[in-house]
Design a protein around this motif. Structure first.
Motif, PDB file in Angstrom:
ATOM      1  N   LEU A 287       0.823  -1.206   0.000  1.00 45.62           N
ATOM      2  CA  LEU A 287       0.000   0.000   0.000  1.00 45.62           C
ATOM      3  C   LEU A 287       0.861   1.261   0.000  1.00 45.62           C
ATOM      4  O   LEU A 287       0.476   2.284  -0.579  1.00 45.62           O
ATOM      5  CB  LEU A 287      -0.943  -0.004   1.211  1.00 45.62           C
ATOM      6  N   ILE A 288       2.008   1.213   0.638  1.00 43.92           N
ATOM      7  CA  ILE A 288       2.915   2.361   0.674  1.00 43.92           C
ATOM      8  C   ILE A 288       3.375   2.729  -0.727  1.00 43.92           C
ATOM      9  O   ILE A 288       3.501   3.910  -1.063  1.00 43.92           O
ATOM     10  CB  ILE A 288       4.129   2.058   1.581  1.00 43.92           C
ATOM     11  N   GLY A 289       3.624   1.723  -1.550  1.00 45.98           N
ATOM     12  CA  GLY A 289       4.158   1.990  -2.880  1.00 45.98           C
ATOM     13  C   GLY A 289       5.541   2.606  -2.781  1.00 45.98           C
ATOM     14  O   GLY A 289       6.390   2.123  -2.028  1.00 45.98           O
ATOM     15  N   PRO A 290       5.813   3.703  -3.484  1.00 47.69           N
ATOM     16  CA  PRO A 290       7.161   4.280  -3.469  1.00 47.69           C
ATOM     17  C   PRO A 290       7.385   5.278  -2.336  1.00 47.69           C
ATOM     18  O   PRO A 290       8.477   5.816  -2.201  1.00 47.69           O
ATOM     19  CB  PRO A 290       7.232   5.002  -4.818  1.00 47.69           C
ATOM     20  N   TYR A 291       6.354   5.521  -1.482  1.00 47.30           N
ATOM     21  CA  TYR A 291       6.405   6.662  -0.565  1.00 47.30           C
ATOM     22  C   TYR A 291       6.934   6.280   0.817  1.00 47.30           C
ATOM     23  O   TYR A 291       6.171   6.116   1.780  1.00 47.30           O
ATOM     24  CB  TYR A 291       5.033   7.309  -0.459  1.00 47.30           C
ATOM     25  N   ALA A 292       8.252   6.167   0.909  1.00 46.79           N
ATOM     26  CA  ALA A 292       8.893   6.003   2.213  1.00 46.79           C
ATOM     27  C   ALA A 292       8.928   7.351   2.926  1.00 46.79           C
ATOM     28  O   ALA A 292       8.986   8.402   2.289  1.00 46.79           O
ATOM     29  CB  ALA A 292      10.316   5.466   2.046  1.00 46.79           C
ATOM     30  N   THR A 293       8.872   7.321   4.260  1.00 53.58           N
ATOM     31  CA  THR A 293       8.958   8.549   5.048  1.00 53.58           C
ATOM     32  C   THR A 293      10.063   8.415   6.091  1.00 53.58           C
ATOM     33  O   THR A 293      10.343   7.312   6.569  1.00 53.58           O
ATOM     34  CB  THR A 293       7.617   8.852   5.746  1.00 53.58           C
ATOM     35  N   SER A 294      10.666   9.527   6.435  1.00 48.49           N
ATOM     36  CA  SER A 294      11.748   9.491   7.433  1.00 48.49           C
ATOM     37  C   SER A 294      11.246   8.930   8.754  1.00 48.49           C
ATOM     38  O   SER A 294      11.897   8.084   9.378  1.00 48.49           O
ATOM     39  CB  SER A 294      12.325  10.889   7.634  1.00 48.49           C
ATOM     40  N   PHE A 295      10.087   9.439   9.215  1.00 48.20           N
ATOM     41  CA  PHE A 295       9.480   8.883  10.420  1.00 48.20           C
ATOM     42  C   PHE A 295       8.676   7.647  10.029  1.00 48.20           C
ATOM     43  O   PHE A 295       7.929   7.675   9.057  1.00 48.20           O
ATOM     44  CB  PHE A 295       8.553   9.911  11.072  1.00 48.20           C
ATOM     45  N   PRO A 296       8.816   6.531  10.723  1.00 47.79           N
ATOM     46  CA  PRO A 296       9.490   6.328  12.004  1.00 47.79           C
ATOM     47  C   PRO A 296      10.923   5.802  11.912  1.00 47.79           C
ATOM     48  O   PRO A 296      11.554   5.555  12.932  1.00 47.79           O
ATOM     49  CB  PRO A 296       8.611   5.271  12.653  1.00 47.79           C
ATOM     50  N   TRP A 297      11.407   5.586  10.697  1.00 46.63           N
ATOM     51  CA  TRP A 297      12.683   4.889  10.557  1.00 46.63           C
ATOM     52  C   TRP A 297      13.849   5.697  11.117  1.00 46.63           C
ATOM     53  O   TRP A 297      14.859   5.109  11.527  1.00 46.63           O
ATOM     54  CB  TRP A 297      12.915   4.540   9.080  1.00 46.63           C
ATOM     55  N   ASP A 298      13.702   7.042  11.173  1.00 50.66           N
ATOM     56  CA  ASP A 298      14.798   7.840  11.742  1.00 50.66           C
ATOM     57  C   ASP A 298      14.901   7.676  13.254  1.00 50.66           C
ATOM     58  O   ASP A 298      15.860   8.151  13.862  1.00 50.66           O
ATOM     59  CB  ASP A 298      14.659   9.317  11.364  1.00 50.66           C
ATOM     60  N   ARG A 299      13.927   7.022  13.865  1.00 44.25           N
ATOM     61  CA  ARG A 299      14.050   6.655  15.278  1.00 44.25           C
ATOM     62  C   ARG A 299      15.006   5.487  15.472  1.00 44.25           C
ATOM     63  O   ARG A 299      15.503   5.242  16.573  1.00 44.25           O
ATOM     64  CB  ARG A 299      12.686   6.263  15.854  1.00 44.25           C
ATOM     65  N   LEU A 300      15.251   4.733  14.403  1.00 45.97           N
ATOM     66  CA  LEU A 300      16.012   3.497  14.488  1.00 45.97           C
ATOM     67  C   LEU A 300      17.366   3.568  13.799  1.00 45.97           C
ATOM     68  O   LEU A 300      18.240   2.738  14.064  1.00 45.97           O
ATOM     69  CB  LEU A 300      15.202   2.352  13.859  1.00 45.97           C
ATOM     70  N   THR A 301      17.556   4.549  12.879  1.00 40.75           N
ATOM     71  CA  THR A 301      18.758   4.566  12.048  1.00 40.75           C
ATOM     72  C   THR A 301      19.017   5.972  11.534  1.00 40.75           C
ATOM     73  O   THR A 301      18.110   6.815  11.506  1.00 40.75           O
ATOM     74  CB  THR A 301      18.568   3.603  10.848  1.00 40.75           C
ATOM     75  N   ASP A 302      20.249   6.204  11.124  1.00 43.15           N
ATOM     76  CA  ASP A 302      20.611   7.478  10.492  1.00 43.15           C
ATOM     77  C   ASP A 302      20.355   7.452   8.981  1.00 43.15           C
ATOM     78  O   ASP A 302      20.554   8.468   8.314  1.00 43.15           O
ATOM     79  CB  ASP A 302      22.083   7.808  10.752  1.00 43.15           C
ATOM     80  N   ASP A 303      19.947   6.309   8.456  1.00 46.60           N
ATOM     81  CA  ASP A 303      19.686   6.164   7.016  1.00 46.60           C
ATOM     82  C   ASP A 303      18.280   5.601   6.831  1.00 46.60           C
ATOM     83  O   ASP A 303      18.108   4.405   6.573  1.00 46.60           O
ATOM     84  CB  ASP A 303      20.735   5.232   6.402  1.00 46.60           C
ATOM     85  N   PRO A 304      17.251   6.454   6.955  1.00 48.75           N
ATOM     86  CA  PRO A 304      15.872   5.941   6.889  1.00 48.75           C
ATOM     87  C   PRO A 304      15.546   5.214   5.594  1.00 48.75           C
ATOM     88  O   PRO A 304      14.916   4.147   5.630  1.00 48.75           O
ATOM     89  CB  PRO A 304      15.025   7.208   7.040  1.00 48.75           C
ATOM     90  N   LEU A 305      15.954   5.759   4.458  1.00 51.47           N
ATOM     91  CA  LEU A 305      15.614   5.118   3.194  1.00 51.47           C
ATOM     92  C   LEU A 305      16.327   3.777   3.049  1.00 51.47           C
ATOM     93  O   LEU A 305      15.726   2.782   2.625  1.00 51.47           O
ATOM     94  CB  LEU A 305      15.961   6.032   2.022  1.00 51.47           C
ATOM     95  N   GLY A 306      17.611   3.734   3.403  1.00 52.34           N
ATOM     96  CA  GLY A 306      18.339   2.472   3.338  1.00 52.34           C
ATOM     97  C   GLY A 306      17.724   1.431   4.255  1.00 52.34           C
ATOM     98  O   GLY A 306      17.610   0.253   3.888  1.00 52.34           O
ATOM     99  N   HIS A 307      17.316   1.858   5.454  1.00 56.76           N
ATOM    100  CA  HIS A 307      16.692   0.935   6.396  1.00 56.76           C
ATOM    101  C   HIS A 307      15.362   0.426   5.838  1.00 56.76           C
ATOM    102  O   HIS A 307      15.039  -0.766   5.969  1.00 56.76           O
ATOM    103  CB  HIS A 307      16.460   1.635   7.735  1.00 56.76           C
TER     104      HIS A 307
END
Length: 337
Positions: A287-307
């Protein structure tokens, strides 16, 4: 026996993982924090030093009382001004009393101060900017969302927080940004507790309008709890699952690859992974498709897109590992299907 189980798990992964990529865009098509179609041209123009389209875009949200769109645009423009200040400085010189400029200026000042080690002292200095933004349009709830963030950073007591909260909801009872700011203040990481955070989130979700992102607030509370680093003993598992189920229902009410609920879908995916609900997480990734967002992954890593990219692979592997090599569904006692 453990070796045989590991071998079968690996075989399942090899057999099924590739097919589970159906519906997932390739890594090279992923976008991090992509702006919507209305804001994107304003950011492009700002990159060229032209503040006009940004000013116009914000003025339109104010005239139409589109407070949710306005809040998102203010945060994006403030972040862009922090990285590329030339266009914003030109805007200040051209229209120093523009209510939209004052709002972005307050957001930028609070965000910068919160990121500083001595944030409490710095935040006290920016109080006049928030007041100026609030006075420029008494209808607008966004300055009060900024004020709630400000209160969190200045260690404001609950009585002061409640006064600000009352002013915010008087202007927009169901404003998502104000509720998120309040949830942060009430979280265990700041001045509340996990229980207080959940209680607030569940009340807001229960009172929310159909399709409102407020229905994802309990999932946001679950995320704070699951990623707190503390033992998971204070909140019943059923309450966490219920929060995820409610957010999943909300997610399904929007079209796939819709940028508007992208952050909610990203945070829900994180919650589902933390809960070990791999198939549900894969559904959200589609459902997300191509739309990754910094939150919440920036809580876990310095590289949200890579994570995010790595997580998509991990989820597919986990789902594949639970699929049968052949035949019907895997039973809980069927280790060798």
């Amino acid at each position: 026996m453990p070796f045989l189980r590991a071998l079968i798990r690996t075989t399942r992964m090899l057999r099924h993982t590739s097919a589970l990529g159906l519906g997932l865009p390739p890594d090279e098509e992923l976008l991090l924090d992509a702006p919507d179609d209305r804001l994107a041209p304003a950011l492009v123009a700002a990159g060229r030093g032209d503040h006009g389209p940004a000013a116009k875009a914000l003025a339109l949200t104010r005239d139409a009382a589109e407070w949710e769109n306005r809040d998102r645009a203010v945060q994006r423009l403030a972040a862009f001004a922090a990285a590329r200040p030339e266009w914003f400085e030109a805007w200040q010189e051209a229209s120093p009393h523009d209510p939209d400029l004052l709002l972005v200026k307050a957001e930028l000042a609070v965000t910068r101060a919160l990121a500083a080690p001595a944030h409490a002292e710095l935040l006290r200095e920016v109080t006049p900017l928030i007041l100026a933004a609030a006075e420029s349009d008494p209808r607008d709830p966004v300055p009060w969302r900024i004020a709630l963030d400000h209160a969190r950073g200045t260690n404001a007591p609950h009585t002061e927080f409640e006064q600000l909260w009352a002013r915010a909801v008087r202007r927009s009872p169901h404003h998502y940004g104000c509720h998120v700011a309040a949830l942060r203040y009430l979280s265990a990481a700041w001045y509340g507790s996990h229980k207080e955070c959940f209680d607030f989130a569940e009340r807001a979700a229960q009172d929310a309008l159909p399709g409102s992102l407020l229905q994802a607030l309990p999932a946001r509370a679950a995320l704070a709890y699951l990623t707190s680093g503390a033992p998971h003993t204070g909140i019943p598992h059923a309450r966490l699952d219920a929060a995820a189920d409610l957010a999943a229902k909300l997610s399904r009410s929007y079209e796939p690859a819709d940028p508007w609920p992208a952050e909610v879908r990203n945070l829900l995916t994180c919650v589902l992974v933390e809960l070990g609900r791999w198939e549900d997480a894969l559904d959200q990734l589609r459902l997300i498709g191509p739309y990754a967002t910094s939150f919440p992954w920036d809580r876990l890593t310095d590289d949200p897109l890579g994570h995010f990219m790595e997580l998509r692979g991990q989820v597919r592997l986990e789902v594949a590992a639970a699929m049968p090599l052949r035949g019907g569904p895997v039973r809980s006692d069927d280790h060798y299907a």
